[in-house]
Design a protein around this motif. Structure first.
Motif, mmCIF file in Angstrom:
data_model
loop_
_atom_site.group_PDB
_atom_site.id
_atom_site.type_symbol
_atom_site.label_atom_id
_atom_site.label_comp_id
_atom_site.label_asym_id
_atom_site.label_seq_id
_atom_site.Cartn_x
_atom_site.Cartn_y
_atom_site.Cartn_z
ATOM 1 N N LYS A 44 0.859 -1.193 0.000
ATOM 2 C CA LYS A 44 0.000 0.000 0.000
ATOM 3 C C LYS A 44 0.892 1.239 0.000
ATOM 4 C CE LYS A 44 -3.334 2.960 0.844
ATOM 5 N NZ LYS A 44 -4.312 3.318 -0.215
ATOM 6 N N SER A 45 0.488 2.295 -0.714
ATOM 7 C CA SER A 45 1.266 3.539 -0.720
ATOM 8 C C SER A 45 1.534 3.974 0.715
ATOM 9 C CB SER A 45 0.500 4.653 -1.435
ATOM 10 O OG SER A 45 0.395 4.383 -2.809
ATOM 11 N N GLN A 68 -14.012 4.784 -3.934
ATOM 12 C CA GLN A 68 -13.394 4.802 -2.623
ATOM 13 C C GLN A 68 -12.591 6.080 -2.420
ATOM 14 O OE1 GLN A 68 -9.904 4.720 -2.764
ATOM 15 N NE2 GLN A 68 -9.857 4.087 -4.914
ATOM 16 N N SER A 69 -12.552 6.470 -1.132
ATOM 17 C CA SER A 69 -11.734 7.622 -0.744
ATOM 18 C C SER A 69 -11.058 7.254 0.565
ATOM 19 C CB SER A 69 -12.605 8.865 -0.582
ATOM 20 O OG SER A 69 -11.788 9.962 -0.200
ATOM 21 N N MET A 70 -10.080 6.310 0.477
ATOM 22 C CA MET A 70 -9.477 5.740 1.676
ATOM 23 C C MET A 70 -8.672 6.781 2.454
ATOM 24 S SD MET A 70 -10.775 2.867 1.154
ATOM 25 C CE MET A 70 -10.107 1.801 2.421
ATOM 26 N N GLY A 71 -8.038 7.701 1.696
ATOM 27 C CA GLY A 71 -7.278 8.763 2.367
ATOM 28 C C GLY A 71 -5.895 8.327 2.816
ATOM 29 N N LEU A 72 -5.301 7.393 2.086
ATOM 30 C CA LEU A 72 -3.903 6.983 2.311
ATOM 31 C C LEU A 72 -3.658 6.366 3.693
ATOM 32 C CD1 LEU A 72 -1.184 9.505 0.976
ATOM 33 C CD2 LEU A 72 -1.027 7.033 1.089
ATOM 34 N N PRO A 73 -4.549 5.491 4.165
ATOM 35 C CA PRO A 73 -4.274 4.824 5.444
ATOM 36 C C PRO A 73 -3.075 3.886 5.274
ATOM 37 C CG PRO A 73 -6.164 3.773 4.385
ATOM 38 C CD PRO A 73 -5.769 4.942 3.521
ATOM 39 N N ASN A 124 3.909 7.190 -6.177
ATOM 40 C CA ASN A 124 2.513 7.472 -6.516
ATOM 41 C C ASN A 124 2.322 8.967 -6.725
ATOM 42 O OD1 ASN A 124 -0.228 7.609 -6.713
ATOM 43 N ND2 ASN A 124 -0.659 6.486 -4.813
ATOM 44 N N SER A 126 -0.515 10.105 -7.953
ATOM 45 C CA SER A 126 -1.924 10.177 -8.383
ATOM 46 C C SER A 126 -2.933 9.821 -7.304
ATOM 47 C CB SER A 126 -2.109 9.239 -9.582
ATOM 48 O OG SER A 126 -1.461 7.988 -9.325
ATOM 49 N N CYS A 127 -2.587 10.010 -6.019
ATOM 50 C CA CYS A 127 -3.602 9.732 -5.008
ATOM 51 C C CYS A 127 -4.630 10.867 -5.045
ATOM 52 C CB CYS A 127 -3.011 9.634 -3.605
ATOM 53 S SG CYS A 127 -4.316 9.352 -2.379
ATOM 54 N N PRO A 128 -5.909 10.543 -5.320
ATOM 55 C CA PRO A 128 -6.917 11.595 -5.478
ATOM 56 C C PRO A 128 -7.688 11.903 -4.193
ATOM 57 C CG PRO A 128 -7.822 9.508 -6.246
ATOM 58 C CD PRO A 128 -6.476 9.201 -5.639
ATOM 59 N N ASN A 129 -7.318 11.262 -3.067
ATOM 60 C CA ASN A 129 -8.251 11.267 -1.923
ATOM 61 C C ASN A 129 -7.737 11.908 -0.647
ATOM 62 O OD1 ASN A 129 -10.093 9.875 -3.555
ATOM 63 N ND2 ASN A 129 -9.094 7.930 -3.068
ATOM 64 N N ASN A 190 -4.227 5.061 -12.230
ATOM 65 C CA ASN A 190 -4.819 5.056 -10.900
ATOM 66 C C ASN A 190 -6.324 5.205 -11.071
ATOM 67 O OD1 ASN A 190 -5.205 5.465 -8.039
ATOM 68 N ND2 ASN A 190 -3.098 6.241 -7.951
ATOM 69 N N SER A 191 -7.063 5.165 -9.962
ATOM 70 C CA SER A 191 -8.527 5.348 -10.058
ATOM 71 C C SER A 191 -8.820 6.710 -10.684
ATOM 72 C CB SER A 191 -9.128 5.303 -8.655
ATOM 73 O OG SER A 191 -8.595 6.371 -7.875
HETATM 74 O O1 LIG Z 1 -7.412 6.805 -0.962
HETATM 75 C C1 LIG Z 1 -6.337 6.177 -1.138
HETATM 76 O O2 LIG Z 1 -5.602 5.752 -0.226
HETATM 77 C C2 LIG Z 1 -5.960 5.987 -2.567
HETATM 78 N N1 LIG Z 1 -6.996 5.679 -3.405
HETATM 79 C C3 LIG Z 1 -6.812 5.585 -4.756
HETATM 80 O O3 LIG Z 1 -7.747 5.304 -5.520
HETATM 81 N N2 LIG Z 1 -5.570 5.751 -5.277
HETATM 82 C C4 LIG Z 1 -4.509 6.055 -4.504
HETATM 83 O O4 LIG Z 1 -3.383 6.212 -5.028
HETATM 84 C C5 LIG Z 1 -4.713 6.165 -3.086
HETATM 85 I I1 LIG Z 1 -3.082 6.546 -1.893
#
Ligand SMILES: O=C(O)c1[nH]c(=O)[nH]c(=O)c1I
Length: 308
Positions: A44-45, A68-73, A124, A126-129, A190-191
């Motif tokens: 995971k990033s 999804q919008s995990m937010g880099l957990p 990465n 390209s994290c959009p969240n 990426n997404s």
């Molecule tokens: O929300 C995330 O953790 C996330 N979610 C994504 O869709 N792409 C990403 O690179 C990441 I870092």
């Protein structure tokens, strides 16, 4: 047929591996990947410090994918530095995904992982969240600046996880920036960032963070991933390898990325939904397609898209 691939001069026993994101945050999940048919272990990033990520609900499965919008957990980069030596036992490439919140953070993490047990570094862009943080890959000046900073040291192959682009000018601009630096691969795409899924019954978005705006994943985005892989394959020298990502659930999806020019493919949403069985299933399906079509080897079909 032979499914083994070489990406950024590193040998992969098969064409199918996990994408950064789903089920690759904890050490247990990474050992699980090591024991699976995934051709690599991708993490995971990670960020400088551990992160909880965005408030839940932050992941929603959809009929053809997910938002999804995990937010880099993540556990913070030092946790991954620490566990990498325990993952070498699976004799498959270890790929670390790095997603710093600043160029300095990326510099600190890349230089640390350059001296680690990692085989490839995927940075990465390209994290959009992350609320308030634009996608680096959509700011061409910052992309150039970041590449100049992170490619200064170390000899482990370094690649960039790119967002989706939708314009030939953008493909060309990004390709020209990448060619200036010792970038060994790209992972595309990426997404699709900042999409919105609304539930008409609840009259609400289906995820909580960012007023429901999140990354769209899965089958919905495969045509965009195929276009980005094929465009970059034509614009980048063959020395720069390409991981294809976006909506791969079957051997046929993987074969389409192969025709588009991908050197290997990464599976995210399908792995999230189906678990590690997806890697052997997709590999076997791809193998059957290659046999049926009389391709002896992945390389006979790579980039072999036949224009009408
Ligand atoms: O929300 C995330 O953790 C996330 N979610 C994504 O869709 N792409 C990403 O690179 C990441 I870092």
């Amino acid at each position: 047929p032979n499914l083994s691939s070489t990406v950024a001069e590193v040998n992969f026993a098969s064409y199918i591996l996990n994408a950064s994101g789903p089920r690759c945050t904890t050490e247990a999940e990474l050992h699980n990947l090591g024991q699976s048919e995934s051709a690599a272990i991708m993490t995971k990033s990670c960020t400088l410090l551990a992160r909880e990520g965005n408030p839940e609900p932050r992941y929603k499965a959809l009929p053809q994918g997910s938002i999804q919008s995990m937010g880099l957990p993540n556990l913070g980069y030092k946790a991954y530095l620490d566990m990498l030596p325990r993952l070498t036992q699976y004799n498959k490439p270890l790929i670390v995904s790095i997603s710093g919140l600043s160029i300095n953070d990326n510099v600190e993490m890349v230089s640390a992982f350059q001296k680690s047990a990692a085989d490839l570094l995927e940075v990465n862009f390209s994290c959009p969240n992350v609320p308030g943080k634009p996608q680096l890959g959509y700011d061409f000046e910052q992309t150039d600046k970041a590449l100049a900073a992170i490619t200064k040291f170390g000899d482990k192959p370094l690649g960039i996880k790119l967002p989706a682009y939708f314009d030939f000018n953008h493909f060309e601009t990004v390709a020209n920036i990448l060619k200036k630096y010792p970038v060994k691969f790209i992972s595309s795409i990426n997404s699709i960032g900042n999409t919105l899924v609304i539930d008409p019954e609840t009259e609400s978005p289906v995820i909580k963070p960012k007023a429901g705006f999140g990354g769209l994943c899965g089958s919905y985005i495969k045509p965009i991933g195929l276009a980005n892989v094929n465009a970059f394959r034509q614009l980048l020298p063959k020395e720069i390898s390409i991981f294809g990502v976006g909506g791969i659930y079957s051997g046929s999806d993987a074969f389409e990325y192969l025709l588009a020019g991908a050197d290997a493919v990464q599976v995210a949403t399908c792995y999230q939904e189906q678990g590690t069985e997806c890697f052997s299933r997709i590999s076997n399906e791809l193998s059957q397609i290659l046999s049926r079509k009389n391709y002896q080897d992945i390389n006979d079909a790579k980039g072999a898209l036949k224009l009408l």
